[in-house]
Scaffold this active site. Structure first.
Site, PDB file in Angstrom:
ATOM      1  N   ASP A 244       0.833  -1.192   0.000  1.00  0.00           N
ATOM      2  CA  ASP A 244       0.000   0.000   0.000  1.00  0.00           C
ATOM      3  C   ASP A 244       0.876   1.254   0.000  1.00  0.00           C
ATOM      4  OD1 ASP A 244      -2.745   1.221   0.500  1.00  0.00           O
ATOM      5  OD2 ASP A 244      -1.648   1.994   2.240  1.00  0.00           O
TER       6      ASP A 244
ATOM      7  N   GLU B 206       1.542  -0.437  -5.029  1.00  0.00           N
ATOM      8  CA  GLU B 206       0.671   0.689  -5.321  1.00  0.00           C
ATOM      9  C   GLU B 206       1.629   1.874  -5.460  1.00  0.00           C
ATOM     10  OE1 GLU B 206      -3.416   2.701  -3.621  1.00  0.00           O
ATOM     11  OE2 GLU B 206      -1.805   2.301  -2.192  1.00  0.00           O
TER      12      GLU B 206
END
Length: 700
Positions: free
Chosen positions: A336, A373
């Site tokens: 993330d 990401e």
């Protein structure tokens, strides 16, 4: 004579150097703190105990080794509950925030138990750490090692997948509940589940701000090494460890890999107004990137930023990844806001960041999938340039370009073609293959696919933030009515658009990722940021499996086709050159009338011809040629099958404008194109024709 010892059922386990480690006659407790002047171990008998049964002082002379505090206590066993307490300087201007009253979670704790509480003086009491015994019988389970290029990823939330009453299972909302629904995952055909955060996080908002909202998504880490206690069916301390392992073993037995969404960019301790729960109270200036000593940088958008390129934090991240891979058998990670890992200790983006390179090169992670990401909340956007060939990326450009084309935005045709062909503009220049692109149209963050075609605006009032939260740039449309409607014409277009984007996703080069529920048109009623909605707005509604079985069948067939067809999952980029001596190029693009496409025109329709791969890439000769006809305009059109396909047998594979079951043909036996090869294309539609088997003579 030396005899080789069979190793088939032996398990490799990984023991991090810190935390609570079971010894033959007790437990070794080890924790890092450079600046602490004293360290205490608090031992509890029960989860509900407010006060420790015993407090053990570390001896600075005998129990401190460099910056590591370590002691061995005899007579302790698995299940022992504990906290740390650390004394040291309180000097926020210099980054020091020691609080001798704070009860601290061990950064290397392998399980937590209980809930948050507060003492009479207002000190936060976090869940207790649990000493864990690793005695799980894996019965020979190993990583599946599926090639990334062959993957179909299913992003899902452990609790939300089975929490609804409509799931009708014994253990709803748990790791064991996922096991009960494995037959569904198998029927869908996905090869991997990407689990939203499963390491420990606060179940409720711990800042005391009314209203106290659930922390449903889990992007607020509290203990990186610990499986989330809230997803365990058995509520005894440490039970989550075995139940998580049971889930992984069962998924592997079904041929499904497990990818974890990990959040090494911030923690739940927040900024200078946040509580002291663990890292702040042990070595604040090491674990966080600070500004002017006192303040926390906020590249995560969540109050603080983990100092991922500090050697101590870097070591913790490595131990954590290895722990999940070798002690829990997970198959990969999605990082993330991974761009934060590209920032140095001053917060500056640096080329060739050591953390990113080391993850890619670590020998104990060599079998894992690593997905970034590739952006953060402070403006870094590294899609196409994150790491080396080992790193795949969530392709945010793919999401935006596919949405824009099917919405009918001008100037998007070339972008769609590039995304369909594997995003060579992003990856080829760096020597990275097409499967470095993780393609997606929707993710947990944003509209569901159903809502993408049902709402122009977000509807997040239920989150309690006056609809200020969530992205305003959704590239969505409602086609005449905001939200649910009975208007047949609107629902017809919405149904086509759902199929258009699903078909585009699953037929593009790269690796597709589907969000749980999109295959049955799950709705969040227009909420595009349901991070705090632990209710039926977020949960998988299993009644939709029957209600929208036509869409489910459409997706199942597409996934089956993708897994069988190397034509749509190449490991090399399309070049526009002939394949294996054939006169047909590997990809070619045409206007509606069959002439070569003029990319300078703002078309919203086109025809793509994709040839079967070469023998080198497809030695079994399974690939077939495809003709894909796109019409994202609001008008019906006629499009011409390319002349280069004359003399070949063609059958319709899918038609997004047709009613089920004629929207897709699992046996590739749909109608042949008209004799004049002119195909009628309704507005907002996609048709795909599949050739017969390409003979060996054509692919010498």
């Amino acid at each position: 004579m030396l005899m080789r010892q069979p190793t088939g059922n032996l398990q490799f386990t990984y023991q991090p150097p810190f935390g609570a480690t079971l010894q033959e006659n007790g437990v070794q407790f080890s924790v890092f703190s450079r600046s602490a002047t004293a360290m205490r171990l608090l031992l509890y008998n029960k989860v509900t105990d407010q006060e420790p049964a015993d407090i053990i002082e570390f001896d600075r002379e005998t129990d401190r080794w460099g910056d590591v505090w370590s002691l061995n206590l005899k007579g302790l066993e698995a299940g022992q509950l504990y906290h740390y307490q650390a004394s040291g300087p309180w000097d926020p201007a210099k980054g020091q925030r020691f609080d001798s009253a704070a009860r601290l979670i061990d950064p290397y704790a392998q399980a937590l138990a209980g809930t948050f509480g507060r003492s009479t003086d207002g000190v936060v009491r976090p869940p207790k750490c649990v000493v864990v015994k690793d005695d799980f019988d894996w019965e020979g389970d190993r990583h599946l090692r599926r090639e990334l290029s062959e993957s179909v990823i299913y992003e899902m939330h452990v609790r939300g997948f089975t929490k609804s009453r409509t799931a009708k299972i014994k253990c709803p909302g748990t790791y064991l509940g996922v096991i009960e629904k494995i037959p569904y995952l198998q029927s869908l055909g996905v090869t991997a589940v990407e689990l939203m955060p499963v390491n420990e996080f606060p179940i409720l908002d711990i800042y005391g701000n009314p209203p106290q909202r659930p922390n449903y998504w889990g992007y607020d880490p509290m203990a990186f090494f610990s499986p989330h206690r809230g997803y365990a069916h058995d509520k005894r301390p440490g039970a989550q460890v075995n139940e998580f392992k049971q889930m992984v073993k069962a998924l592997h037995a079904a041929g499904i890999e497990v990818i974890l969404d990990v959040v090494f960019n911030h923690t739940c301790e927040g900024n200078e107004q946040g509580p002291t729960l663990s890292f702040k109270g042990l070595e604040n200036q090491v674990y966080y990137i600070l500004s002017e000593g006192e303040h926390y940088t906020n590249y995560s958008g969540c109050g603080n930023t983990l100092n991922g390129n500090h050697p101590v934090v870097r070591e913790m991240i490595f131990h954590c990844l290895r722990h999940w891979v070798h002690n829990y058998h997970v198959d990969g990670f999605r990082f993330d806001l991974a761009s934060i890992l590209s920032r140095d200790r001053g917060g500056n983006l640096v080329p060739n960041p050591p953390m990113v390179e080391l993850i890619a090169e670590d020998p104990l992670l060599a079998d894992t999938k690593i997905i970034a990401e590739a952006w953060d909340a402070a403006g870094a956007y590294q899609v196409g340039s994150f790491g080396n060939h080992r790193w795949a990326e969530w392709n945010g450009r793919y999401r935006d370009d596919v949405r824009g084309f099917w919405r009918g935005d001008g100037g998007t045709l070339g972008a769609l073609a590039t995304r369909l062909a594997g995003s060579s503009d992003l990856y080829e220049h760096a020597g990275r293959p097409p499967f470095c692109s993780i393609n997606f149209v929707t993710s947990h963050d944003g509209f569901t696919l159903n809502d993408l075609v049902s709402y122009k605006e977000k509807h997040n009032a239920a989150n309690g933030e006056d609809n200020r939260d969530g992205d305003n740039h959704n590239i969505s449309d409602n086609y005449g009515v905001e939200g649910p409607t009975r208007r047949k014409g609107v629902n017809t277009i919405r149904g086509r658009q759902v199929r258009n984007m699903l078909a585009t996703l699953l037929l593009s080069q790269g690796v597709p990722m589907i969000v749980s529920g999109d295959e049955v048109r799950r709705t969040a009623r227009g909420n595009n940021n349901a991070y705090c909605q632990d209710n039926d707005l977020s949960w998988f509604d299993w009644r939709l499996v029957e209600k929208n079985k036509d869409v489910l069948r459409f997706v199942q067939t597409l996934i089956q086709f993708r897994r069988q067809q190397p034509t749509v999952r190449r490991i090399h980029f399309l070049t526009g050159q002939p394949v294996d001596g054939r006169l047909i190029r590997d990809v070619s693009w045409y206007a509606d009338d069959g002439s070569p496409l003029d990319w300078g025109q703002h078309h919203l329709s086109m025809v793509a011809y994709i040839a079967a791969p070469s023998r080198a890439e497809d030695p079994a000769g399974l690939g077939r040629d495809l003709v894909m006809l796109f019409n994202s305009t609001g008008d019906d059109r006629t499009q011409q099958m390319p002349a280069i396909g004359r003399g070949m047998k063609w059958n319709l594979f899918l038609d997004t404008a047709a009613d089920s079951p004629n929207d897709i043909y699992p046996n590739l036996n749909g109608p042949m194109p008209p004799s004049n090869r002119a195909v009628e294309m309704p507005c907002h539609s996609l048709k795909v024709f599949v050739s017969g088997k390409v003979s060996a003579k054509r692919r010498k």
